[in-house]
Design a protein around this motif. Structure first.
Motif, mmCIF file in Angstrom:
data_model
loop_
_atom_site.group_PDB
_atom_site.id
_atom_site.type_symbol
_atom_site.label_atom_id
_atom_site.label_comp_id
_atom_site.label_asym_id
_atom_site.label_seq_id
_atom_site.Cartn_x
_atom_site.Cartn_y
_atom_site.Cartn_z
ATOM 1 N N GLU B 118 -2.509 -47.100 -86.994
ATOM 2 C CA GLU B 118 -1.494 -47.551 -86.643
ATOM 3 C C GLU B 118 -1.357 -48.085 -84.715
ATOM 4 O OE1 GLU B 118 1.188 -44.269 -85.546
ATOM 5 O OE2 GLU B 118 2.577 -43.915 -87.483
ATOM 6 N N ALA B 119 -3.427 -47.853 -84.967
ATOM 7 C CA ALA B 119 -3.810 -48.191 -83.192
ATOM 8 C C ALA B 119 -4.420 -49.281 -83.570
ATOM 9 C CB ALA B 119 -5.108 -47.314 -82.937
ATOM 10 N N SER B 122 -1.472 -52.012 -83.569
ATOM 11 C CA SER B 122 -0.799 -51.993 -81.857
ATOM 12 C C SER B 122 -2.002 -53.254 -81.151
ATOM 13 C CB SER B 122 -0.524 -50.826 -80.796
ATOM 14 O OG SER B 122 0.380 -50.303 -81.493
ATOM 15 N N GLU B 123 -3.749 -52.257 -82.117
ATOM 16 C CA GLU B 123 -4.096 -53.514 -81.274
ATOM 17 C C GLU B 123 -4.102 -55.510 -81.367
ATOM 18 O OE1 GLU B 123 -6.646 -52.828 -79.747
ATOM 19 O OE2 GLU B 123 -8.336 -54.304 -79.654
ATOM 20 N N TYR B 125 -0.536 -56.520 -82.921
ATOM 21 C CA TYR B 125 0.329 -56.601 -82.766
ATOM 22 C C TYR B 125 0.204 -57.366 -80.857
ATOM 23 C CZ TYR B 125 3.264 -54.975 -86.099
ATOM 24 O OH TYR B 125 3.833 -54.757 -87.582
ATOM 25 N N ALA B 126 -1.287 -56.128 -79.887
ATOM 26 C CA ALA B 126 -0.860 -56.279 -78.649
ATOM 27 C C ALA B 126 -1.364 -57.984 -78.016
ATOM 28 C CB ALA B 126 -2.027 -55.548 -78.050
ATOM 29 N N SER B 129 1.728 -59.838 -77.957
ATOM 30 C CA SER B 129 2.170 -59.255 -77.412
ATOM 31 C C SER B 129 1.368 -60.255 -75.390
ATOM 32 C CB SER B 129 2.489 -58.240 -76.809
ATOM 33 O OG SER B 129 3.195 -57.247 -78.186
ATOM 34 N N PHE B 130 0.173 -60.107 -75.267
ATOM 35 C CA PHE B 130 -0.116 -60.422 -74.385
ATOM 36 C C PHE B 130 0.330 -61.375 -73.958
ATOM 37 C CE2 PHE B 130 -3.210 -57.458 -73.812
ATOM 38 C CZ PHE B 130 -2.692 -56.645 -72.964
ATOM 39 N N GLU B 131 0.697 -62.696 -74.904
ATOM 40 C CA GLU B 131 0.719 -64.531 -75.118
ATOM 41 C C GLU B 131 2.370 -64.191 -75.007
ATOM 42 O OE1 GLU B 131 -1.842 -66.119 -78.357
ATOM 43 O OE2 GLU B 131 -3.797 -65.044 -76.963
ATOM 44 N N LYS B 132 2.861 -62.973 -75.547
ATOM 45 C CA LYS B 132 4.733 -62.938 -74.976
ATOM 46 C C LYS B 132 5.074 -64.870 -76.486
ATOM 47 C CE LYS B 132 7.609 -63.428 -71.869
ATOM 48 N NZ LYS B 132 7.596 -61.807 -71.378
ATOM 49 N N ARG B 133 4.245 -64.227 -78.069
ATOM 50 C CA ARG B 133 5.225 -65.376 -79.148
ATOM 51 C C ARG B 133 5.167 -64.034 -80.238
ATOM 52 N NH1 ARG B 133 0.751 -64.383 -82.023
ATOM 53 N NH2 ARG B 133 -2.145 -64.140 -81.503
ATOM 54 N N LYS B 134 5.283 -64.815 -81.181
ATOM 55 C CA LYS B 134 5.245 -63.507 -82.784
ATOM 56 C C LYS B 134 4.295 -63.349 -83.108
ATOM 57 C CE LYS B 134 10.090 -63.839 -83.979
ATOM 58 N NZ LYS B 134 10.838 -63.500 -85.399
ATOM 59 N N SER B 135 4.103 -61.982 -83.646
ATOM 60 C CA SER B 135 3.126 -62.270 -84.645
ATOM 61 C C SER B 135 3.276 -62.806 -85.533
ATOM 62 C CB SER B 135 2.767 -60.483 -84.975
ATOM 63 O OG SER B 135 2.114 -60.773 -85.935
ATOM 64 N N ARG B 136 2.028 -63.268 -86.123
ATOM 65 C CA ARG B 136 1.721 -64.693 -87.494
ATOM 66 C C ARG B 136 2.036 -62.866 -89.260
ATOM 67 N NH1 ARG B 136 -4.145 -67.371 -88.864
ATOM 68 N NH2 ARG B 136 -3.345 -68.192 -87.790
ATOM 69 N N VAL B 138 3.842 -58.884 -90.270
ATOM 70 C CA VAL B 138 3.930 -57.786 -89.855
ATOM 71 C C VAL B 138 3.251 -56.575 -90.877
ATOM 72 C CG1 VAL B 138 6.116 -56.054 -90.588
ATOM 73 C CG2 VAL B 138 6.281 -59.261 -90.233
ATOM 74 N N GLN C 69 2.414 -51.622 -75.738
ATOM 75 C CA GLN C 69 2.235 -53.543 -75.928
ATOM 76 C C GLN C 69 3.796 -54.066 -76.448
ATOM 77 O OE1 GLN C 69 2.212 -55.002 -79.346
ATOM 78 N NE2 GLN C 69 2.386 -53.379 -80.099
ATOM 79 N N PRO C 82 -5.641 -50.935 -77.658
ATOM 80 C CA PRO C 82 -5.865 -49.553 -78.450
ATOM 81 C C PRO C 82 -7.631 -49.613 -77.877
ATOM 82 C CG PRO C 82 -4.320 -50.679 -79.096
ATOM 83 C CD PRO C 82 -3.932 -51.045 -78.782
ATOM 84 N N GLU C 199 5.230 -56.090 -82.373
ATOM 85 C CA GLU C 199 4.963 -56.684 -81.059
ATOM 86 C C GLU C 199 6.270 -57.044 -80.181
ATOM 87 O OE1 GLU C 199 6.162 -58.132 -84.301
ATOM 88 O OE2 GLU C 199 6.582 -60.938 -83.708
ATOM 89 N N ALA C 200 6.280 -57.724 -79.233
ATOM 90 C CA ALA C 200 6.846 -57.306 -77.553
ATOM 91 C C ALA C 200 8.388 -58.133 -78.335
ATOM 92 C CB ALA C 200 6.455 -57.582 -76.513
#
Lengths: 249, 249, 249, 249, 249, 249
Positions: B118-119, B122-123, B125-126, B129-136, B138, C69, C82, C199-200
């Motif tokens: 899970e960490a 999150s790493e 996804y982060a 998230s830091f770049e305010k874009r969707k994750s490639r 899921v 995140q 993380p 993600e965010a």
């Protein structure tokens, strides 16, 4: 003896008679139109599993993902970055070393792994060297095709069209072990081009079907069986020699 | 469909009809006096490989070394540090994501992996998230015992002495798949103690033969077969549901 | 006793009578239309600071930024990756361990922290486990809502609409401690939706005002006070039990 | 305006009128026989919280653990390694930058933090520089004693015995803010020695009670109040100037 | 004595009489229209090499790439990230420490290196501090212009237009050592502007020709020779003082 | 053209006519009783600096510390860990790539560097490969002894006793370039032993004076001059070929 099909007390007993363990290590990456994606980890696994039937060697689980960044242009390839690969090899070695293994023998199935595995060994040794102490473990890397006589046999089997990636020798080994997964394709050209290895986009542009210098159509399960037989014998002998090595000083 | 026994063009074709891939993930660690060291990666591999015979799912190579630091007091255990585990999961996901996989489903066989996986998610996804874009991609984590009905079946099979490590249910699954590697031992006590999980030295002092709360002597290959059958069905359904999920926004 | 309002010699004296320290740990992240951004670090801080008034426990400074995140789509959220979180927890623990603290108790206020904190514990323990030595410190993670009776009280207070993020119980605690910062808003819908956490961007699309399954409008300072009172008592008892634990072997 | 006592929509509204945020940053470390362990994070927090009462500035949660390795010989000190500190500052900045903050102002309370914070800024800028793009954010570091007139006032207040660690000026500020935690001790010698800063063991041998060149006995809450008043004014002005800066090119 | 032109047994012999080594450290970065890209590593190298002709000091190879991210807008600049720089300094120090060097003296030629070098020192010391042990080595950083009398001489030589980057003093030193590489240009304006240092794009926009506050046209080889002479003397004395320092405790 | 003795505008002009840069890279490590510690970085530097006198190639500063962990048992050796080496090569490449260099040619002087440099290249390429984009730069590694004809000449010059470390060919090159630093010693045995390379303690036990398989007593400055002459010609040709390479796709 397969570590993953043993109990911890069986390993404890093994350590009474040997401090050496064999780790098959490879890569999961495209192998041309007909090669299995698992070829580079299946080959050392096949050889090591075959060898342990006749020799008293301990075979760890297969380290199945290696350094294959240049193949990422082809679906199914999975690669570690070298920095991740170094960290992971380090943890495997630290784990095995904690149990008292003193000799760790990596049987490798992917040329693209060699540089990073050697760097990983140096990273581990460096920790000891900076502290002016002996390393807890001795590490050895051997490609399966460098086992005694194996490359020579492959050259006799495939004097033309062996090449360096998706070679008929590695394809043959997987055909022998997984006959129900033998694939066929037309190769154009029959023998693939050669060239330098760089990033994935460059690689796919140079080697459109993934092969490098090879004609995998030459592979047969029989030739694969010959290679496995010889490699397994070579492995037993090489592991014995490694186990028998004394350390200086 | 097993990725490692496929060619890259077969995976390319699969991607035309699905963007989902299943990764069996586990750990190589002691499982008490009779459990196989590979139990935790063998179980999800057995289930996923069984499932792909009847369902059109793609199964990646097994991620066979996880977070097992607490078992390092017992020979044969191999563990990644969480930081290494996170890096390696990241590279697997980046590789699969590069090919166009959009849903990556980790079928897990080791409770001790859950936090770090899970960490790792999150790493990954982060970065988005830091770049305010969707994750490639899921990401989904599912323990095999949490598949529909599986834990309930295990509780019915083993109402007493199931425990949490070297459980009869996981032992049973490996007995079903590897009947030639069924081991026997006297358990003392019959049901192992329970307690907290800390570093390896503490663990071995608390759990001298490696079991936690379990009586693996209850396992039978037949019960294992029932569990595999049910879990494989559950997996096919769960992967289908995951593949069908739409993303918001 | 608050560590940050003490001198080093007061801590030295405390270490004569106890080797246990409590670290409030949380996150700074959006908490819906009316929740304070600091909610998740304020709650454990409020509880621990309240507890140390009546119990002889030592409370470290609050670890106020955690793994958030998924909330980065809402202004004011601050998150560690993380990997950073693991490194930072490691340094806190190494610092406290260097002074002779042997039991470090993290009182957590954010569910999203749990996986990474556990991974951080494993990372610390792994260093000992690879070297086959005991860990210098024992680590414990407890969410404030898991202290004796607390969650049951919250369920009685908020039988409907408690949810899992921006819950009325956590909002109530901050209302009790910061009555001058109670905010109001219309909630639409009154009870927020639920769903998976990714993600965010995905999170904000699923949970447009930031809440998950909750109706924070149910919160009152009085209910918050009840929760704090009960949690503080539970904390003192739980810390005492942890301090009294003996280590095996 | 205190970020942690605000909601996300209040921050969203703030961003309409300003892209600047103030982060109090310090260290939790020994401060001699009478100084609070929290002194170095309490001082910038006290000043920033005081300033936001009269000026429209936004104050983030306090970054309360910094680089204090040299103080680890004294109980209660908590330190990040520089590499961890750099990673954590990076995540704070990336989080705030993701929300649209363009100017991040660190109000620092610990001289030992300066080098690492500047290194962290360079690490962040380097990512942009390698890619030949503008940085998303502009970063500024200011020690509270370097705010307009503050150091001069401290020199007037404490012409002798100010020193460089556990100074009467910082002690005074905490006395003003936490009058119920004023401590007393005999200082021997009255003014502490000076010398270089190296590892913790060396530090404690050179500076047996933790002070460097200072006589904290000179501190009074009144002097602390004067310092806070002046620093808060200076902060408001300095933040305004920073916010007004235009970027070249 | 130059380490790189010595044999290992000559260094072994040197260690019998001294445990101190000097490392010239700098940066390879733009130095305005006429300054050499190597200026910042050449200057400490020139001074240290000159000093070892008359003093019995050991000079290590030059650490020639430092922290110059802000100069990356100008071709030829090569920069390490602070995190890389810290790791590399760590390895240099661990290497030299392994041989028995106890005092490592970095003679620095680049102001932009200072923060990261100090962070690197703290990173190294922290490893000892967390373990409550003495550091194996003592580390010292000295800018060549801070050697006794050097800055004062530069101020006398260049009372106007010295500035802070591409200064006439550093240009003069390279002119003295590399007279065949003296370059000429028209400076517009004659004295460059000043301002803050941020990322490379910002830097180039503020300082279009790369200079900061300086008029390098004032440099002459003669003035460079005077600076080298004085700095070399200062270095010998400062190294002797450092070598003579005793460690407390 | 030497980059470090050029100005940024001279490099800007060079980039108009070429996108290729040569980086001499080596190691600072023991080279037996008579070899200079700098041998492995001096050789490529000597060759590259000589080559640029007659060919229009740009030579970067020398990367003078490499992977030499196995030599740390001998005073004067300085080594990076592979992980640090990879990070540093990455920053060099990112810096040069930012200026528009598209071909980066590493002229290597140390066999022990090869694996890690190749791993570093893969690490850089992997970043592009994961993102399915072309790499900004193309990287090439060439050992100076692999330049056209060089190894053959060395074999003619030293048909017996060339060996693999502290070889007469590399010693000869440094003798030619630094005649005032030619050292003499009795070698016992005249030709050093051979064996595997592991950690430093093992290395020193196997190779007591540091040589591997070599008789450095055969070296003469004249032979060194011949090698440099040939290698410099080979370098110019090889760099030209590299610069002329087109990229596929």
């Amino acid at each position: 003896m397969l570590l993953h099909l043993s109990t911890w007390s069986e390993i404890e007993a093994f350590l009474e008679r040997s401090k050496t363990v064999v780790v098959p290590i490879g890569s999961n990456e495209q192998h041309g139109p007909t090669g299995l994606l698992g070829t580079d980890w299946l080959c050392p696994e096949i050889i090591a599993h075959h060898a342990q039937k006749s020799g008293d060697i301990l075979v760890a689980p297969t380290f199945n993902i290696g350094m294959a960044q240049h193949h990422l242009g082809f679906p199914g390839t999975i690669s570690l970055r070298p920095s991740t690969f170094i960290a992971a090899i380090g943890d495997w070695v630290r784990s095995l070393g904690a149990h008292g293994f003193e000799k760790i023998y990596f049987l490798n199935g992917h040329g693209g792994n060699v540089a990073t595995i050697e760097a990983a060994f140096s990273e581990l040794y460096a920790a000891a060297s900076f502290e002016k102490r002996k390393s807890r473990v001795v590490l050895k890397l051997k490609n399966w095709w460098d086992l005694a006589g194996v490359n020579a046999l492959a050259m006799r089997q495939f004097p033309v069209g062996h090449g360096s990636h998706a070679t008929p020798s590695e394809i043959a080994i997987t055909q022998w072990a997984y006959p129900e997964h033998i694939k066929a394709a037309n190769y154009a050209p029959q023998i693939a081009p050669t060239g330098p290895i760089r990033e994935a986009a460059d690689f796919r542009a140079r080697f459109p079907d993934g092969r490098m210098g090879s004609d995998p159509g030459l592979a047969t399960p029989e030739k694969g069986g010959e290679l496995v037989e010889l490699a397994a014998k070579g492995l037993i002998a090489d592991v014995a020699a490694f186990a028998a090595e004394t350390r200086p000083g």
